[in-house]
Design a protein around this motif. Sequence first.
Motif, short mmCIF file in Angstrom:
data_model
loop_
_atom_site.label_atom_id
_atom_site.label_comp_id
_atom_site.label_asym_id
_atom_site.label_seq_id
_atom_site.Cartn_x
_atom_site.Cartn_y
_atom_site.Cartn_z
N THR A 193 35.00 -74.54 -37.12
CA THR A 193 33.83 -74.77 -37.92
C THR A 193 34.19 -74.67 -39.47
OG1 THR A 193 33.49 -72.27 -38.01
CG2 THR A 193 32.32 -73.32 -36.21
N SER B 4 28.90 -75.76 -40.13
CA SER B 4 27.97 -74.62 -39.67
C SER B 4 27.11 -74.11 -40.73
CB SER B 4 29.08 -73.55 -39.06
OG SER B 4 29.65 -72.91 -40.10
N ARG C 145 24.07 -75.03 -33.03
CA ARG C 145 25.59 -74.65 -33.26
C ARG C 145 26.00 -74.99 -31.72
NH1 ARG C 145 28.17 -70.99 -36.28
NH2 ARG C 145 30.09 -70.26 -35.43
#
Length: 236
Positions: free
Chosen positions: A90, A204, A218
């Motif tokens: 991420t 993210s 997500r």
Amino acid sequence: MTPHNEANSGDYAEAVLLPGDPLRAKWIAETFLDAPRLVNSVRNCLGFTGSWKGKPVSVQATGMGQPSTAIYVHELVTVYDVKTLVRVGTSGGLTTKVKVRDIVLGAAASTDSAMNISVFAPYTYAPFADFGLLRSAVEKAENRSLKHHVGGLVSGDVFYHDNPAETYRTLAEHNVLAVEMEASTLYTLAARFGARALAICAVSDCLITREEIDPAARQSSLHELAELALDVAVEA
Ligand SMILES: O=P(O)(O)O[C@H]1O[C@H](CO)[C@@H](O)[C@H]1O
Ligand SMILES: O=c1cc[nH]c(=O)[nH]1
């Protein structure tokens, strides 16, 4: 066997996915791999081997940050003969061009880490991705219509900044698209030991707009990320 890894010789496939989070390693193994088996649980930094589309592949967590990542990458390459390493991470977007849920393919990775300074002095080394893996990831992302960007990452040693937009402004002005914490040492060590590496990161959150991904988005973006990384790792 190493101080950080209880796997035996031959337990890892030649291609390994590298998430920071051990639970992401477990999720990838259990969700995508056929016949996954646990090969490492030292420090709960989980590693698994199975197969994807009939080809052997492993997934090993690195933990967060470059010192931790350097240990796992060094050992995977020098002890377990791993040849291809694809980070599935991420990242935080550093420009409004990069939206949450987008994927950043890290062509290069700047850093504020001191790890490379004494090694390369008086030069500043520019850690870069394997071109074959990068090209394959771009082609596969295009074929799937995944919203993706190719550009620089910055692997920061510090997660919390008082004013992130200001901290990363100059880097962002030089086509550094997102911040994470591992790619720079991954690329450096892969180059040192003749392996191939690429960092593929889902965005993210955006450090400029402060937008964050919601839990459902997500999960689905990590799903896309994992499938892309697996294809790149076993096919490129
Ligand atoms: O989601 P992962 O792969 O851990 O990557 C990012 O998330 C962690 C920070 O929250 C750092 O490891 C950073 O690189
Ligand atoms: O903002 C972020 C998000 C993920 N990872 C980071 O290192 N920073």
